[in-house]
Structure formats: C-alpha cells, structure tokens
Design a protein around this motif. Structure first.
Motif, PDB file in Angstrom:
ATOM      1  N   LYS A  84      44.487  58.364  35.164  1.00  0.00           N
ATOM      2  CA  LYS A  84      44.056  57.158  34.465  1.00  0.00           C
ATOM      3  C   LYS A  84      44.984  55.988  34.779  1.00  0.00           C
ATOM      4  N   LYS A  85      44.510  54.807  34.433  1.00  0.00           N
ATOM      5  CA  LYS A  85      45.312  53.584  34.549  1.00  0.00           C
ATOM      6  C   LYS A  85      46.693  53.809  33.917  1.00  0.00           C
ATOM      7  N   GLY A  86      47.743  53.444  34.640  1.00  0.00           N
ATOM      8  CA  GLY A  86      49.097  53.567  34.096  1.00  0.00           C
ATOM      9  C   GLY A  86      49.785  54.889  34.415  1.00  0.00           C
ATOM     10  N   ASP A  87      49.052  55.899  34.906  1.00  0.00           N
ATOM     11  CA  ASP A  87      49.687  57.170  35.287  1.00  0.00           C
ATOM     12  C   ASP A  87      50.479  56.992  36.583  1.00  0.00           C
ATOM     13  N   VAL A  88      51.572  57.746  36.717  1.00  0.00           N
ATOM     14  CA  VAL A  88      52.328  57.705  37.969  1.00  0.00           C
ATOM     15  C   VAL A  88      51.892  58.863  38.870  1.00  0.00           C
ATOM     16  N   VAL A  89      51.476  58.532  40.092  1.00  0.00           N
ATOM     17  CA  VAL A  89      51.059  59.530  41.076  1.00  0.00           C
ATOM     18  C   VAL A  89      52.106  59.558  42.195  1.00  0.00           C
ATOM     19  N   THR A  90      52.641  60.728  42.489  1.00  0.00           N
ATOM     20  CA  THR A  90      53.644  60.833  43.552  1.00  0.00           C
ATOM     21  C   THR A  90      52.952  61.166  44.874  1.00  0.00           C
ATOM     22  N   ILE A  91      53.312  60.424  45.903  1.00  0.00           N
ATOM     23  CA  ILE A  91      52.703  60.614  47.228  1.00  0.00           C
ATOM     24  C   ILE A  91      53.792  61.050  48.210  1.00  0.00           C
ATOM     25  N   TYR A  92      53.605  62.180  48.852  1.00  0.00           N
ATOM     26  CA  TYR A  92      54.585  62.738  49.800  1.00  0.00           C
ATOM     27  C   TYR A  92      53.804  63.132  51.044  1.00  0.00           C
ATOM     28  N   MET A  93      53.631  62.149  51.925  1.00  0.00           N
ATOM     29  CA  MET A  93      52.662  62.298  53.008  1.00  0.00           C
ATOM     30  C   MET A  93      53.280  62.011  54.368  1.00  0.00           C
ATOM     31  N   PRO A  94      52.675  62.568  55.413  1.00  0.00           N
ATOM     32  CA  PRO A  94      53.064  62.172  56.769  1.00  0.00           C
ATOM     33  C   PRO A  94      52.460  60.804  57.088  1.00  0.00           C
ATOM     34  N   MET A  95      52.753  60.285  58.265  1.00  0.00           N
ATOM     35  CA  MET A  95      52.240  58.971  58.664  1.00  0.00           C
ATOM     36  C   MET A  95      50.825  59.102  59.221  1.00  0.00           C
ATOM     37  N   VAL A  96      49.900  59.299  58.330  1.00  0.00           N
ATOM     38  CA  VAL A  96      48.480  59.381  58.699  1.00  0.00           C
ATOM     39  C   VAL A  96      47.744  58.344  57.857  1.00  0.00           C
ATOM     40  N   PRO A  97      46.553  57.911  58.302  1.00  0.00           N
ATOM     41  CA  PRO A  97      45.827  56.885  57.538  1.00  0.00           C
ATOM     42  C   PRO A  97      45.619  57.288  56.077  1.00  0.00           C
ATOM     43  N   GLU A  98      45.522  58.584  55.813  1.00  0.00           N
ATOM     44  CA  GLU A  98      45.308  59.038  54.437  1.00  0.00           C
ATOM     45  C   GLU A  98      46.455  58.641  53.508  1.00  0.00           C
ATOM     46  N   ALA A  99      47.638  58.378  54.061  1.00  0.00           N
ATOM     47  CA  ALA A  99      48.736  57.915  53.203  1.00  0.00           C
ATOM     48  C   ALA A  99      48.360  56.556  52.613  1.00  0.00           C
ATOM     49  N   ALA A 100      47.812  55.671  53.460  1.00  0.00           N
ATOM     50  CA  ALA A 100      47.372  54.358  52.973  1.00  0.00           C
ATOM     51  C   ALA A 100      46.176  54.505  52.044  1.00  0.00           C
ATOM     52  N   VAL A 101      45.283  55.431  52.378  1.00  0.00           N
ATOM     53  CA  VAL A 101      44.115  55.675  51.520  1.00  0.00           C
ATOM     54  C   VAL A 101      44.583  56.087  50.124  1.00  0.00           C
ATOM     55  N   ALA A 102      45.566  56.980  50.068  1.00  0.00           N
ATOM     56  CA  ALA A 102      46.065  57.456  48.775  1.00  0.00           C
ATOM     57  C   ALA A 102      46.665  56.307  47.963  1.00  0.00           C
ATOM     58  N   MET A 103      47.449  55.465  48.617  1.00  0.00           N
ATOM     59  CA  MET A 103      48.062  54.328  47.910  1.00  0.00           C
ATOM     60  C   MET A 103      46.987  53.381  47.367  1.00  0.00           C
ATOM     61  N   LEU A 104      46.040  53.037  48.244  1.00  0.00           N
ATOM     62  CA  LEU A 104      45.008  52.077  47.837  1.00  0.00           C
ATOM     63  C   LEU A 104      44.077  52.659  46.776  1.00  0.00           C
ATOM     64  N   ALA A 105      43.875  53.972  46.816  1.00  0.00           N
ATOM     65  CA  ALA A 105      43.032  54.608  45.796  1.00  0.00           C
ATOM     66  C   ALA A 105      43.719  54.536  44.434  1.00  0.00           C
TER      67      ALA A 105
END
Ligand code: ATP
Ligand code: MG
Length: 649
Positions: free
Chosen positions: A130-151
């Motif tokens: 939900k809005k305000g939750d913190v999501v941790t992203i631990y990704m390689p350098m693939v387009p999905e890293a940007a997808v995850a951030m923008l999502a």
C-alpha cells in the motif's frame, strides 16, 4: 604550465546548447534573487495533478528545521516518466539494454515500459503493498530494476534500493531500518562474467532472527540458476505478473510524500538512510538531467552507475525518463571482458552522452590507450564524471582518448543527500578546467566558511556549505530526524554542511579538495588529499593514489601515500624517490610524501570511492580497531595493506 588548463566551450556546442554563458548568468541571477518565481516557472516541466500554489517553504534553523517544496501540489512520479510520453513518444525507445554478455540485447519502448510497470504495480498491490509501505529492491542491472522502482512510485510505495553487490548483513540492516514487508530480487545477477547469488544472499539476510518484517519475496528469473525456495513467502516475478491486470491508474501523491529511501555510500562512516520526496525531487532531477547534459530529444544517453546508487536513481531512471530520453543500461562492468568494452558499447549503440566515474577512467587509463585503437566514438557529444574529484590527468585522458578532444566534460559535484547535481559546468556555457566542478547550478548557493562558520569571500579555501535549499534536497534521515539536523545543520548554524572542503579560484570556480575530515595539516599548512593524489596520478607510472595524514613528531602530521603502479611497473626504491621529487616539483616541498607504500589495490566503497578512513588508521599504525568494513568492495585489500605498512612506530 605547459599543460592546457582552460578548455573553452566548442563553438558548435555553444551555438546549439540549451544554455549559453550569457543565459546561464541571467538565469542564475534570477534563480537566487527570485527563487519563488524561478522555481514556480521551472516546475512546469512536471505534470501536476493538482497544481501547487506554494513554492518554497524551508527553514535551515536547527531549532525548527523543515524543507518543503511545492507542498500543496499533487503528482505521480511514474506518470511523469511514462504516461505523459505515450501520446507523442510511445514508440520511442526508453531503454536499450546490453547484457553482461554482449550477445544479449533488448530494447523497450515507452509504451512497453508503461505496460510492464502497470502490470507489476498491480502485482505489488495484489501482494498487499500500500501507499507508504517500504519495498526493498535488490536487483541486478536489468530493465526490471527500473520497472520495480517505477511500479512502487506508481502506487505510492517507498522503494529502498540496495546495491546488488551488498552482503546479507548490509541487506538485513537496511530491511530492518525500513521495516520492509516485501522484497524484490532475482535468482542471480551477472557482472563481469561472474554470477552473483542474489536470492541466496536474501535468504541468508532473512534467516537472521532480527529480520522479522518480510512476508513476501518476488524473484525475477535472470540466469535460471538453482535457488532455494520458501513456500508461502517466495513468488516468481513472471507468475505474479501473469496474474495481474494491465490497467493501473497512478496514485495521486502529495509533493512532499516520500518517493524513496536510499543509503549513502558509507565512505566516512555508517550509511545514512536518506529520504527523498516526490515533487521537488522530480523537478530537480529532470531539470538537471536536461541542462547539465544538454539533452536533446532522440539522443542516446548512457550512465554507467549502478541503480543502487543515487546516480542510478536520478540520472538513469527518474531524470532521463521524465525527459523522455533513450537510456542505455549495461548489466555488467564497462571494462569486461576487456578494457575495449566501453568503446564498443558507445559505437554499437551510437551513444551521444556518457556519464561515468573517475575510478573507471583511472582503471582504463592504467590499461593503456591501445584498447581504444578500434574505437570510433563519433557519436559522442557530451561526457560527465561523478563520485570523486577527477584527477586532472584522468580528466585529460578522458577528454583525449574517449572524447577525441571535442566533447565537453561536465565534472558534476553532488551527494546522495542533494538528490541532484549542484556544482557543475553546463556544456554550452562553461569553459572548463580539468579537476574543477566549476560553478553552481541554478538556485544553488554554495559558500566557503572557516571553522567558526564565517563566510569567506573571493579566491580562498574552506568548508563547503550551501546557504539555502533547492528542490531536490533530502528531507530527513529516515526515522531519525535528529540525526539529520545534527549531521548537516549543527556544524555551521543556518547552513547545510556538505562535509567536503573546496577551493574557489579567481574566476569563482570551485575545486573540491576532498572530505574535510581528510585534510592533512603539515607544519601548520592545510593540504587537501585531492591535490597530492592528483600530482601522483600525473606521473606516467602511477595508476592510482590515496593520501592520508599520520602523526609526525616534528610536523604534526606527515604525508603517507598509498600508490598503485601501472601494469608491469617494478616498485623500486629509485621510483619511490622519484615520486617524492615529482610531488615536490608539482606542488612544493611541503607536499612531499614522507612515506610511500606500494599498494596492489586500494580500499574502495562498492561504488568505487577510495575509503581513506581505513588508510588513515593503517598509516597511524592503529590496526586493531578499524571499524565497520561492510561497505567495502573487497575487504581483503585491508589485510594486504596492513601486512606491508611502513609506519610501525
Ligand atoms: P557517506 O556520506 O556515507 O560517507 P559518501 O559521501 O561517499 O558516503 P555519496 O553521497 O555517494 O556518499 O557521495 C557524495 C560525496 O562524493 C561528496 O560529498 C564528495 O565527497 C564526493 N563527490 C561526488 N562527486 C564529486 C565530484 N564531482 N568531485 C569531487 N567529489 C565528488
Ligand atoms: Mg557523504
């Protein structure tokens, strides 16, 4: 001086640039005399859902400190990076991706990226984010890293990206700090031909008893390598996306709602959880990206930083995508499988703008020019540098070998805390001097102060502070506002203290001299580390150097230099003497290193910055309590340096 020290703006660049020198002067003047009017106008570059009526509401008073920009406006960062381009730029390539193995290539248009982000955003919602939750992203350098951030940005979740090279302990401390319920990763990453066990690192981090908040781990299949699986917690990216709807309206966010959380590199101490908000950050990231790189529609822009650093946030994702740019993302390292890789990528994708770091330039320099024999490079127009002071010798090499002497170099000084570039040349406006970050960007008011906080005028040297706020500034240290006030606003009251020292020359240009904590005091004279290191690097046989002070009976502090020689160079006593004489000749007797230790490698952060706090201790022969080394790229370097240390007194 025989070597060229001023590089004027090439005429054809000035003629076509977004800003020439006259315009820079005029705009800068307006930005500081009328910040409200200036920023209200500039903020139009962003699509607001509800327009703001307030512009700047900030106080640097350490008793009552707050920083708000465009506070009553609403917007969505992902909609600014995607949706608004669809009508006119849907088929424009947003991301060109090249794998660690060059045989792997992908291109993704704005329309495709938008669809990917919407689906993944719905998948996150389905997992209860939900809005305000913190999501941790631990990704390689693939387009999905940007997808995850923008999502995350799309649904109002706060992302916290952890660099894919960090250890389970570093992941754990960041997950705990952010109280993350959901984590996004991949089975494995690929870097320089090596597999990075991302999922295994996550499993180890989550097995620690003090990590209690994580309920879900989403896993992208990158290599197909074997991973262990926790039923009920782990889900494949592809599965959750397949089940998700393609339509995901962007959440309406307040300008001051958090966009992300990101930790500093940890060069000087424990990393700080820097919090950036939405409105001001987006205005500042997109504006600096456009002006500093003189970005023109259709140009291919390559930033070699990892998405895990602030450079990867502001200048690989948010700034360029807000501007509808075509961004090149490279999965691996630009000197693998050989130092020729960087030139090959530029030629293959006809890169127009390149943004990289001094550590990489020095590494390529040490390998030799011959790796660029087959390099064409005609597409390149503008080149940038960030992360550390760039040694003039490395600057000239970059200019000559990569830039074929016609590309302006923008040496951009900024910090995780500043959200965007603060001191930098503008390609069409600023004559450059190798080693100087030159002049402030619009709205930025740097000053030099003495240790009592008195503002120094004219050509001088001092502590680098900022006198007033700019829209991209961090708002707080996540969960610890007191640490924010203490770290940045208590040293010099009423000012933001950067922790860096700088010199200002007679043209008003700024030269970052290094961290204030690293300044060496020899017989009452202050010396910045950058200057002595640059003198050493200017010698043909020196690849890299790090300089620190150590206790010296007579001088107060002596100069201790760690030197890495270029490939194949013999470390002899004659060379040591030659280097001492060399520095003496370049700077003066005062700067002559007392001790020179040969170092096959230097301790660096994972973003490639030299960590002098370890070197200081080794030089002082204090080897028992070296402190936190979790942000070091290669901890074994330290043991080697300790073994051959020179000061055993
Ligand atoms: P920590 O704050 O945890 O010690 P860090 O300062 O290395 O880590 P970053 O925010 O990644 O974390 O780095 C910002 C610092 O990098 C600046 O304060 C400055 O010392 C250095 N720096 C960045 N760009 C430049 C540049 N162009 N010239 C000189 N120094 C630079
Ligand atoms: Mg810092």
């Amino acid at each position: 001086m025989s070597m060229q020290s001023l590089y004027t703006v090439p005429a054809e660049i000035a003629a076509n640039a977004l800003v020439n020198n006259e315009q820079y002067q005029k705009m800068y003047q307006e930005s500081v005399s009328n910040p409200e009017g200036f920023w209200a106008e500039q903020a139009k570059r962003i699509d607001w859902i509800r327009p703001f009526t307030e512009v700047k509401d900030t106080s640097y008073n350490d008793q009552n400190l707050y920083i708000k920009w465009f506070a009553d406006g609403t917007l969505n960062a992902s909609a600014n990076c995607l949706d608004r381009h669809l009508a006119t730029k849907g088929d424009t390539v947003a991301i060109i991706w090249e794998g660690d193995d060059a045989a792997e290539q992908r291109t993704i248009t704005y329309r495709e990226l938008h669809a990917d982000v919407c689906r993944f955003a719905n998948a996150l919602k389905a997992q209860g984010v939900k809005k305000g939750d913190v999501v941790t992203i631990y990704m390689p350098m693939v387009p999905e890293a940007a997808v995850a951030m923008l999502a995350c940005a799309r649904i109002g979740a706060i992302h916290s990206v952890v660099f894919g090279g960090f250890s389970p302990d570093s992941i754990a401390s960041r997950v705990i700090d952010g109280k993350s319920k959901l984590l996004i990763t991949a089975d494995e990453g690929l870097r320089g031909g090596r597999k990075i066990p991302l999922k295994a690192n996550i499993d180890e981090a989550l097995s620690r008893p003090d990590v209690t908040t994580v309920e879900t781990v989403l896993v992208l299949k990158r290599t197909g390598g074997k991973v262990s699986w926790t039923e009920g917690r782990d889900l494949w990216w592809d599965d959750v996306v397949a089940a998700a709807d393609a339509n995901c309206p962007a959440e309406e966010m307040g300008a001051e709602d958090p966009l992300f959380l990101l930790y500093t590199s940890g060069s000087t101490g424990n990393p700080k959880g820097v919090l950036h908000t939405t409105g001001g950050y987006m205005v500042y990231a997109s504006m600096t990206h456009e002006y500093v790189f003189d970005y023109k529609p259709g140009e291919v822009y390559w930033c070699t930083a990892d998405v895990g650093w602030i450079t990867g946030h502001s200048y690989m994702v948010y700034g360029p995508l807000a501007n509808g740019a075509t961004v090149l993302i490279h999965e691996g390292i630009p000197n693998f499988p050989s130092p020729a890789r960087m030139g090959e990528i530029i030629d293959r994708h006809q890169v127009n703008i390149l943004y990289t770091a001094p550590t990489l330039i020095r590494a390529l320099m040490a390998e030799g020019k011959q790796h660029f024999d087959g390099f064409d490079g005609k597409s390149l127009r503008i080149m940038g540098s960030v992360g550390e002071p760039i040694n003039p010798e490395a600057w000239r090499w970059y200019h000559e070998v990569i830039g074929h002497e016609h590309c302006p170099i923008v040496d951009t000084w900024w910090q995780t805390e500043t959200g965007g570039i603060l001191i930098t040349p503008l390609p069409g406006a600023t004559d450059t001097k190798p080693g100087s970050a030159t002049r402030p960007f619009f709205g930025v008011q740097p000053a030099l102060v003495d240790n009592e906080g008195n503002i120094l005028e004219g050509a001088t040297e001092g502590n680098l502070v900022l006198l007033d706020s700019w829209p991209g500034q961090m708002r707080t240290v996540y969960g610890d506002h007191e640490r924010f006030v203490l770290t940045y606003f208590k040293t010099f009251r009423g000012m933001y203290f950067t922790g860096d020292g700088a010199r200002r020359d007679e043209d008003g240009y700024y030269w970052i001299t290094g961290r204030v904590d690293d300044v060496i005091n020899v017989s009452g004279h202050r010396l910045g580390t950058a200057e002595v290191e640059s003198a050493l690097v200017a010698h043909d046989l020196v690849a890299e150097a790090a300089v620190v002070g150590y206790p010296h009976d007579i001088k107060g502090q002596g100069i201790y230099a760690y030197v890495t020689l270029t490939k194949g160079t013999e470390p002899t006593e004659e060379l040591r003497q030659e280097l001492r004489q060399w520095v003496r000749k370049e700077i003066g007797a005062l700067a002559t290193p007392d001790l020179i230790q040969w170092a096959s490698g230097l301790p660096k952060t994972r973003s490639g910055k030299i960590m002098r706090r370890f070197l200081r201790k080794i030089a002082a022969n204090e080897i028992t309590n070296l402190g936190d080394s979790s942000t070091l790229a290669d901890p074994s370097v330290i043991d080697t340096l300790i073994e051959s240390r020179l000061n055993r007194a």
